[in-house]
Scaffold this motif. Structure first.
Motif, short mmCIF file in Angstrom:
data_model
loop_
_atom_site.label_atom_id
_atom_site.label_comp_id
_atom_site.label_asym_id
_atom_site.label_seq_id
_atom_site.Cartn_x
_atom_site.Cartn_y
_atom_site.Cartn_z
N ILE A 14 7.71 -56.07 -47.24
CA ILE A 14 8.26 -55.85 -46.30
C ILE A 14 9.35 -57.26 -45.73
O ILE A 14 8.37 -58.14 -46.44
CB ILE A 14 7.76 -55.66 -45.50
CG1 ILE A 14 8.34 -54.30 -44.19
CG2 ILE A 14 6.33 -56.30 -45.43
CD1 ILE A 14 7.71 -53.82 -43.66
N SER A 15 10.06 -56.72 -45.33
CA SER A 15 10.96 -58.30 -44.68
C SER A 15 11.95 -57.62 -44.07
O SER A 15 11.60 -56.39 -43.32
CB SER A 15 11.97 -58.04 -45.99
OG SER A 15 13.14 -57.09 -45.95
N SER A 16 12.15 -58.35 -42.70
CA SER A 16 12.63 -58.53 -41.62
C SER A 16 13.95 -59.18 -41.54
O SER A 16 13.90 -59.75 -42.97
CB SER A 16 11.28 -58.63 -40.41
OG SER A 16 11.77 -59.79 -40.08
N GLY A 52 5.38 -66.89 -38.03
CA GLY A 52 5.87 -65.83 -39.56
C GLY A 52 4.92 -64.51 -38.72
O GLY A 52 4.99 -63.50 -38.46
N LEU A 53 3.71 -64.83 -38.03
CA LEU A 53 3.04 -63.65 -36.69
C LEU A 53 4.06 -62.75 -36.07
O LEU A 53 3.69 -61.99 -36.18
CB LEU A 53 1.72 -64.68 -36.17
CG LEU A 53 0.49 -64.36 -36.81
CD1 LEU A 53 -0.30 -65.57 -35.73
CD2 LEU A 53 -0.35 -63.96 -36.95
N ILE A 57 4.39 -59.12 -36.67
CA ILE A 57 4.00 -57.50 -35.58
C ILE A 57 5.63 -57.28 -35.62
O ILE A 57 5.68 -56.23 -35.06
CB ILE A 57 3.78 -58.78 -34.57
CG1 ILE A 57 2.02 -59.03 -34.95
CG2 ILE A 57 3.63 -57.56 -33.61
CD1 ILE A 57 0.89 -58.03 -35.47
N GLU A 58 6.54 -57.77 -34.66
CA GLU A 58 8.11 -57.50 -34.61
C GLU A 58 8.26 -56.56 -35.71
O GLU A 58 9.06 -54.95 -35.58
CB GLU A 58 9.27 -58.14 -34.00
CG GLU A 58 8.54 -59.12 -32.86
CD GLU A 58 9.22 -60.18 -32.18
OE1 GLU A 58 10.51 -60.32 -33.01
OE2 GLU A 58 9.35 -60.26 -31.08
N ALA A 59 8.20 -56.86 -36.98
CA ALA A 59 9.22 -56.01 -37.89
C ALA A 59 7.86 -55.03 -38.07
O ALA A 59 8.09 -53.68 -38.49
CB ALA A 59 8.49 -56.92 -39.35
N ALA A 105 0.55 -56.49 -27.69
CA ALA A 105 1.11 -55.53 -27.25
C ALA A 105 1.93 -54.49 -28.29
O ALA A 105 2.59 -53.67 -28.31
CB ALA A 105 2.31 -56.26 -26.40
N SER A 106 1.71 -54.88 -29.59
CA SER A 106 1.90 -53.74 -31.07
C SER A 106 1.40 -52.15 -30.19
O SER A 106 0.51 -52.29 -30.30
CB SER A 106 1.56 -54.55 -31.84
OG SER A 106 1.65 -53.10 -32.88
N THR A 107 2.93 -51.30 -30.73
CA THR A 107 2.32 -50.20 -30.41
C THR A 107 1.80 -49.38 -31.43
O THR A 107 1.34 -48.72 -31.89
CB THR A 107 3.95 -49.54 -30.05
OG1 THR A 107 4.66 -49.95 -32.08
CG2 THR A 107 4.93 -49.93 -29.55
#
Length: 721
Positions: A14-16, A52-53, A57-59, A105-107
């Motif tokens: 998976i990439s962002s 990277g972390l 997480i945002e990705a 805060a990750s959903t």
């Protein structure tokens, strides 16, 4: 532990927009995103890992295909803490607190799958996750206090909310590591892995959370502080204990203050206070001393011989002498899992030696440090004999008999006769010439000094004393053996007292000069305790026994420089049989066997009589003057020790005095302390004192040289061959 990347079933990349960094990769396993930290050797939280972390997480949050996240470490650790290569450098964003906040805060539910070390910022990352699973053998801790800091990425706020104030404070103030089992009991993790494959277990946990729709669970919402009265009591108890046990240290009380904020303030306000207190600690001079101590301990084991030779295997150890020191060494070796053969002159002495060892283990059982089975297992590894022939097949023999050259040479003559070829022969002498001891054998290449400190099973320092003809692989073996015993090892050359006791002699001489010139032993002790030593010099003499130093002084008397001033006050006490705690009086009185002494008017009268006899008119000294004189004397002699090559580097002196003699760790050792003062200022003190006594206070040529070229001791802290 299975390498996480090797156990990943059917992953998809998976990439962002930012893509993977080389330190953090992410792969999609069905609907679970695995964020893998791969920053050898210990997965430290360098800027690339933090970036990277954050990006991963945002990705995950932005990708509808992701239902949950697992954070895992590649290699032997989860995350072992901060990147020491960034120490002293301006911090680069993203900062760890922001990374941890974003994880929490990750959903999508975030699982930290922990194996190996999760320490400092590594544990703070795990605490920011919503769920935690740990493998057997994992160690979790917040050791920032050892570097003069506090957990600065939410650790002081999330930990007490999760496990309560008392447990959180104990973990942070001790800096110790908790095992996986203890972490589960405390509530620091939610479950233990059933197999060695932490990635498979973490994925299964994440899928279970998705299937049961448990969702996110921010740690900030945990209720470990729900019992306000108990929390307040724990905080106040920690504050009182810390004020006593950590006297002079800056960061421990800041940790208590931050945990109090976790109880009394909303989470975000607590985080803001934590950050302010963290920055205060960062700016403290104590941090510089503690960071120096941290690096010095790592560097001390880097010696030329250890890098040039392979250690000899050590599978069994013999110890000659079952007294207090021999028994302590035996316990240290037994605790390392090695079998020990104890040698004494007769059955009665052998029985006493075995009883010494057993008493140590009985004490550990009584304190709950070990259980009865652990004691039985250790004692089963202890054999004894009155014949040197029992040492014929051991790999290492440590002599721990009376401090007398003739006695030690007789022992080594016997060891030379019975020990197998290639066995390492070590002496635990504190002062004597190891070259002369080695000369009693036909194999001087196998002879080395292993100077343990009493009690040998407790004290961390081990001076590895290197005589002229020892083989490089024997030196390498000694350092490897020290590591196996969990000792902090320092290389020392051969001279009277090596590094530590040579400096101790100068320290005590300078104290005796102050004593005869007008200071009381009680003022001197108090001044040095205020400086940071756990005990003053005269308290230490009373604890060790004044007769020990008296015997050493009498031994040295024939070779003592007649020009050197000699203070006889301690000898007068010993002539009366006042040896300290063991006789109920020394410099202090110990009524009814008390361990803490009180002032003795008779000692003060004796000191005054000695001043009159010597024609000394007493004068007063401030506490600052006492510290200046004692520390200047130590630094000056330490410079001579480095100049002569007895210590490889100034840092070896620092490590020796911190771990063997109670020098305050937050000052970094005497050489670091001298650099902090400025060597030009140290030299100015020496020049001033030199006018009183040109022999004792003669400035070391090394200090003069360094001041002339504008350098300090730190410039010499490189491994020298």
């Amino acid at each position: 532990m299975t390498h996480p990347a090797a156990s990943a079933p059917s992953p998809s990349p998976i990439s962002s927009a930012g893509g993977d960094s080389h330190a953090v990769t992410r792969t999609l396993h069905g609907d679970v995103l695995v964020i893998a930290i791969d920053n050898p050797p210990v997965n430290a939280l360098g800027v690339e890992v933090r970036r990277g972390l954050l990006e991963a997480i945002e990705a995950a949050d932005a990708d509808a295909a992701v239902a949950a996240v697992v954070i895992v470490g590649v290699g032997r650790n989860f995350i072992a803490g901060a990147d020491i290569r960034e120490f002293g450098k301006p911090p680069q964003p993203p900062h760890l607190p922001a990374v941890c906040d974003r994880i929490e805060a990750s959903t999508k539910p975030v699982v930290a799958a922990i194996h190996g070390a999760a320490l400092g910022g590594g544990l703070e990352v795990a605490l920011a996750a919503h769920y935690r699973i740990a493998a057997a053998g994992a160690k979790l801790g917040l050791p920032e206090v050892k570097l003069g800091l506090l957990p600065g990425a939410g650790g002081t706020q999330r930990t007490p909310r999760l496990i309560g104030a008392r447990a959180a404070l104990e973990l942070m103030l001790s800096g110790r590591h908790a095992s996986a089992n203890e972490a589960l009991t405390l509530g620091l993790v939610d479950r233990l892995s059933k197999t060695d494959d932490i990635l498979i277990e973490g994925l299964a946990y994440a899928r279970e959370l998705v299937a049961t729709r448990q969702g996110t669970r921010p740690t900030r919402a945990a209720n470990g502080l729900a019992d306000e009265a108990a929390s307040r009591a724990a905080i106040e108890a920690a504050r009182k204990e810390t004020a006593t046990r950590s006297r002079g240290l800056f960061s421990p009380l800041k940790i208590v203050e931050a945990v109090q904020a976790a109880l009394e303030r909303p989470f975000d306000e607590g985080l803001a206070l934590e950050r302010r207190l963290f920055l205060e600690c960062l700016d403290s001079p104590q941090r510089a001393g503690l960071v120096h101590a941290f690096f010095a301990e790592r560097e001390a084991a880097k010696v030329p011989e250890a890098s040039a030779a392979r250690p000899r295997p050590i599978a069994s150890v013999g110890i000659v002498g079952g007294g207090t020191m021999g028994a302590g060494i035996a316990v240290a070796v037994l605790d390392a899992g090695l079998p020990v053969t104890l040698i004494e002159r007769d059955e009665a002495a052998l029985g006493r030696g075995r009883a010494h060892v057993e008493r140590v283990y009985d004490g550990l059982v009584a304190k709950g440090r070990i259980d009865a089975k652990a004691k039985a297992d250790a004692m089963a590894r202890l054999a004894g004999s009155t014949s040197y022939e029992a040492l014929a097949n051991v790999d290492l023999v440590i002599e721990a008999v009376f401090e007398d050259m003739a006695v030690k040479k007789a022992v080594f003559t016997e060891l030379d006769r019975v020990a197998r070829p290639g066995a390492v022969l070590a002496t635990n002498t504190s002062y004597l010439d190891i070259d002369e001891i080695a000369g009693a054998t036909s194999r001087p290449a196998d002879v080395i000094g292993l100077h343990f400190f009493s009690p040998a099973n407790v004290m961390k320092l081990l001076e590895v004393v290197v005589p002229a003809r020892v083989a490089a692989d024997v030196v390498a073996t000694a350092f490897e053996f020290a590591k196996r015993l969990s000792k902090v090892s320092v290389r020392a050359g051969v001279c009277d007292g090596f590094i530590g006791n040579r400096l101790l002699a100068v320290y005590r001489t300078a104290a005796d000069y102050l004593l005869e010139d007008g200071a009381s032993p009680y003022q001197i002790d108090e001044a040095m305790r205020a400086f940071g030593y756990p005990m003053g010099p005269y308290q230490v003499i009373d604890l060790a026994g004044g007769d020990i130093g008296w015997a050493a002084r009498k031994r040295r008397a024939p070779t003592r420089d007649p020009r050197l001033r000699y203070v006889e006050i301690a000898d007068r006490l010993c002539e009366r049989g006042w040896f300290g705690q063991k006789t109920g009086r020394g410099f202090y009185l110990y009524p009814e066997g008390a361990r803490t002494g009180v002032r003795d008017p008779e000692v003060e009268a004796l000191i005054e009589d000695e001043r009159k006899r010597r024609g000394v008119t007493p004068r007063s000294f401030t506490d600052e003057e006492i510290v200046e004189r004692l520390m200047t004397a130590v630094v000056n002699e330490a410079a001579n020790i480095v100049r002569e090559g007895i210590a490889l580097r100034p840092l070896d002196v620092d490590v020796t005095l911190m771990h063997g003699y109670g020098f305050p760790r937050y000052r970094g050792g005497p050489m670091k302390y001298a650099d902090t003062l400025g060597l030009a200022n140290v030299l100015a003190s020496l020049r001033r004192f030199e006018k009183e006594d040109p022999l004792f206070w003669k400035p070391s040529p090394l200090i003069v040289e360094l001041v002339d070229r504008g350098a300090d001791f730190s410039s010499l802290n490189t491994t020298r061959g």
